[in-house]
Design an enzyme around this catalytic site. Structure first.
Site, PDB file in Angstrom:
ATOM      1  N   HIS A 292     -60.926 -22.192 -10.290  1.00 62.93           N
ATOM      2  CA  HIS A 292     -60.065 -21.504  -9.324  1.00 62.93           C
ATOM      3  C   HIS A 292     -59.208 -22.505  -8.547  1.00 62.93           C
ATOM      4  CE1 HIS A 292     -62.551 -22.918  -5.987  1.00 62.93           C
ATOM      5  NE2 HIS A 292     -63.602 -22.614  -6.740  1.00 62.93           N
TER       6      HIS A 292
ATOM      7  N   GLU B   9     -70.635 -19.646  -9.791  1.00 60.31           N
ATOM      8  CA  GLU B   9     -70.950 -21.018  -9.410  1.00 60.31           C
ATOM      9  C   GLU B   9     -72.448 -21.156  -9.148  1.00 60.31           C
ATOM     10  OE1 GLU B   9     -70.760 -24.166  -9.458  1.00 60.31           O
ATOM     11  OE2 GLU B   9     -68.850 -24.446  -8.389  1.00 60.31           O
TER      12      GLU B   9
END
Length: 199
Positions: free
Chosen positions: A9, A87
């Site tokens: 990202h 994550e």
């Protein structure tokens, strides 16, 4: 040979504030949006025709993917959010300053505090990616995810040298990790830093 393109990202508010964001979330900054656009432009210039799209469920990853899709000229393309692409979970350290990071290379630090070990995260993300690459018609796949996911993918393949190990951020925001899939395992072949190409 099939290929999986993993994109970290763009920069987020927590990146700027130097706060840990594993399973917690924060929005993309203006720079993060520009980084995602730059990554999309790199992919467009390479002429890759993607057949499927995926994202971590974190909004910072979904927003990044939607920007990539816009840059690729297919803003309405459907995509699937996969929890396996999340994550690493940092437990009670979620959202706190990165000054609490253990030394690089420390293993298992977060598990006693409600988080995941590095090995558990690696197993989760590799299983998720193998599952999606085994799906029919998955020849060129694009997935928006996180720096840790890219790092653990490199580490599992013994390809850590592809990362920017001498820099403060081994996996830059909006970096693109290109992985070959032979039907059994992922082999990282290239780590692209779009910002470096644009410089």
């Amino acid at each position: 040979m099939s290929y999986l393109y993993l994109v970290r990202h763009g920069q987020t508010l927590f990146n700027v504030l130097r706060c840990k964001q594993g399973w917690c979330d924060s929005p993309l900054t203006e720079l993060g949006i520009a980084q995602a656009r730059c990554a999309g432009a790199v992919l467009r210039e390479r002429g890759v025709a993607f057949d499927h799209f995926y994202s971590s469920p974190a909004e910072r990853a979904c927003d990044t993917l939607e920007i990539l899709l816009d840059e690729l000229g297919c803003p309405a393309a459907p995509y699937e959010r996969l929890k396996g692409l999340k994550e690493q979970n940092f437990g009670v350290f979620e959202g706190v300053t990165e000054d609490t990071n253990p030394p690089r290379g420390t293993q298992g630090f977060y598990a006693p505090f409600g988080g995941e070990t590095e090995d558990a995260t690696t197993s989760r993300v590799l299983a998720c990616m193998a599952d999606l690459m085994r799906r029919p018609g998955h020849e060129r796949v694009l997935a928006a995810t996180h720096g840790g996911v890219l790092w653990f993918t490199l580490r599992a393949a013994g390809k850590e040298d592809l990362a920017c190990l001498e820099g403060p951020q081994p996996i830059p925001n909006a970096a693109i990790l290109v992985c070959a899939w032979d039907g059994a395992r992922l082999d990282p072949v290239e780590l692209i830093d779009p910002a470096a190409l644009a410089a």
